[in-house]
Write a protein that holds these residues in place. Structure first.
Motif, PDB file in Angstrom:
ATOM      1  N   THR A 129       0.824  -1.190   0.000  1.00  0.00           N
ATOM      2  CA  THR A 129       0.000   0.000   0.000  1.00  0.00           C
ATOM      3  C   THR A 129       0.866   1.251   0.000  1.00  0.00           C
ATOM      4  N   ALA A 130       1.852   1.279   0.878  1.00  0.00           N
ATOM      5  CA  ALA A 130       2.725   2.453   0.967  1.00  0.00           C
ATOM      6  C   ALA A 130       3.464   2.675  -0.348  1.00  0.00           C
ATOM      7  N   ALA A 131       3.959   1.604  -0.950  1.00  0.00           N
ATOM      8  CA  ALA A 131       4.694   1.738  -2.215  1.00  0.00           C
ATOM      9  C   ALA A 131       3.805   2.314  -3.314  1.00  0.00           C
ATOM     10  N   ARG A 132       2.567   1.906  -3.347  1.00  0.00           N
ATOM     11  CA  ARG A 132       1.653   2.418  -4.369  1.00  0.00           C
ATOM     12  C   ARG A 132       1.380   3.903  -4.155  1.00  0.00           C
ATOM     13  N   VAL A 133       1.083   4.278  -2.910  1.00  0.00           N
ATOM     14  CA  VAL A 133       0.835   5.700  -2.591  1.00  0.00           C
ATOM     15  C   VAL A 133       2.060   6.534  -2.929  1.00  0.00           C
ATOM     16  N   GLU A 134       3.233   6.066  -2.512  1.00  0.00           N
ATOM     17  CA  GLU A 134       4.464   6.805  -2.792  1.00  0.00           C
ATOM     18  C   GLU A 134       4.728   6.899  -4.289  1.00  0.00           C
ATOM     19  N   GLY A 135       4.452   5.829  -5.022  1.00  0.00           N
ATOM     20  CA  GLY A 135       4.635   5.852  -6.472  1.00  0.00           C
ATOM     21  C   GLY A 135       3.733   6.870  -7.149  1.00  0.00           C
ATOM     22  N   PHE A 136       2.486   6.916  -6.753  1.00  0.00           N
ATOM     23  CA  PHE A 136       1.572   7.922  -7.302  1.00  0.00           C
ATOM     24  C   PHE A 136       2.079   9.323  -6.998  1.00  0.00           C
ATOM     25  N   ARG A 137       2.485   9.535  -5.764  1.00  0.00           N
ATOM     26  CA  ARG A 137       2.957  10.866  -5.364  1.00  0.00           C
ATOM     27  C   ARG A 137       4.192  11.271  -6.157  1.00  0.00           C
ATOM     28  N   LYS A 138       5.133  10.355  -6.329  1.00  0.00           N
ATOM     29  CA  LYS A 138       6.345  10.654  -7.095  1.00  0.00           C
ATOM     30  C   LYS A 138       6.028  10.931  -8.554  1.00  0.00           C
ATOM     31  N   GLY A 139       4.956  10.346  -9.045  1.00  0.00           N
ATOM     32  CA  GLY A 139       4.526  10.575 -10.418  1.00  0.00           C
ATOM     33  C   GLY A 139       3.671  11.818 -10.573  1.00  0.00           C
ATOM     34  N   GLY A 140       3.479  12.570  -9.489  1.00  0.00           N
ATOM     35  CA  GLY A 140       2.707  13.801  -9.560  1.00  0.00           C
ATOM     36  C   GLY A 140       1.211  13.608  -9.411  1.00  0.00           C
ATOM     37  N   LEU A 141       0.794  12.456  -8.948  1.00  0.00           N
ATOM     38  CA  LEU A 141      -0.631  12.182  -8.780  1.00  0.00           C
ATOM     39  C   LEU A 141      -0.983  12.107  -7.307  1.00  0.00           C
ATOM     40  N   ALA A 142      -2.224  12.349  -7.011  1.00  0.00           N
ATOM     41  CA  ALA A 142      -2.721  12.213  -5.643  1.00  0.00           C
ATOM     42  C   ALA A 142      -3.324  10.818  -5.491  1.00  0.00           C
ATOM     43  N   ALA A 143      -2.995  10.163  -4.410  1.00  0.00           N
ATOM     44  CA  ALA A 143      -3.569   8.850  -4.140  1.00  0.00           C
ATOM     45  C   ALA A 143      -4.833   9.005  -3.300  1.00  0.00           C
ATOM     46  N   ALA A 144      -5.872   8.301  -3.697  1.00  0.00           N
ATOM     47  CA  ALA A 144      -7.113   8.245  -2.929  1.00  0.00           C
ATOM     48  C   ALA A 144      -7.298   6.804  -2.484  1.00  0.00           C
ATOM     49  N   THR A 145      -7.266   6.566  -1.204  1.00  0.00           N
ATOM     50  CA  THR A 145      -7.367   5.219  -0.660  1.00  0.00           C
ATOM     51  C   THR A 145      -8.830   4.923  -0.361  1.00  0.00           C
ATOM     52  N   LYS A 146      -9.310   3.777  -0.830  1.00  0.00           N
ATOM     53  CA  LYS A 146     -10.709   3.452  -0.614  1.00  0.00           C
ATOM     54  C   LYS A 146     -10.893   1.962  -0.424  1.00  0.00           C
ATOM     55  N   HIS A 147     -11.935   1.561   0.084  1.00  0.00           N
ATOM     56  CA  HIS A 147     -13.045   2.142   0.809  1.00  0.00           C
ATOM     57  C   HIS A 147     -12.835   1.806   2.284  1.00  0.00           C
ATOM     58  N   PHE A 148     -12.783   2.791   3.133  1.00  0.00           N
ATOM     59  CA  PHE A 148     -12.477   2.603   4.555  1.00  0.00           C
ATOM     60  C   PHE A 148     -13.717   2.198   5.320  1.00  0.00           C
ATOM     61  N   ALA A 149     -13.671   1.270   6.081  1.00  0.00           N
ATOM     62  CA  ALA A 149     -12.833   0.071   6.101  1.00  0.00           C
ATOM     63  C   ALA A 149     -13.744  -1.128   6.183  1.00  0.00           C
ATOM     64  N   GLY A 150     -13.347  -2.216   5.610  1.00  0.00           N
ATOM     65  CA  GLY A 150     -14.113  -3.437   5.635  1.00  0.00           C
ATOM     66  C   GLY A 150     -15.052  -3.620   4.469  1.00  0.00           C
TER      67      GLY A 150
END
Length: 74
Positions: free
Chosen positions: A1-22
């Motif tokens: 999860t962290a790697a994906r968020v960081e990858g999006f951020r490094k690529g200039g994109l905002a990460a939206a994490t969904k759907h919290f939770a369960g």
């Protein structure tokens, strides 16, 4: 999860994490259904990826819209 968020951020994109939770555990295997997740399973399985996303700088979180253990998620 962290790697994906960081990858999006490094690529200039905002990460939206969904759907919290369960949201990913509907009863009967159907979308848009209620879920039952015991407290220990929620803490051990479902919440750690959301914590990792938050710590990695996810720009937003989308709430689930199902009922979790009999309570509305939102």
């Amino acid at each position: 999860t962290a790697a994906r968020v960081e990858g999006f951020r490094k690529g200039g994109l905002a990460a939206a994490t969904k759907h919290f939770a369960g949201y990913g555990a509907p009863q009967g295997g159907r979308d848009y259904d209620t879920t039952y997740i015991p407290r220990a399973e929620m803490h051990d399985t479902y919440l750690p990826p959301f914590r990792a996303a938050a710590e990695a700088g996810s720009a937003s979180f989308m709430a689930a819209f199902n009922a979790l253990n009999g309570e509305p998620s939102t």
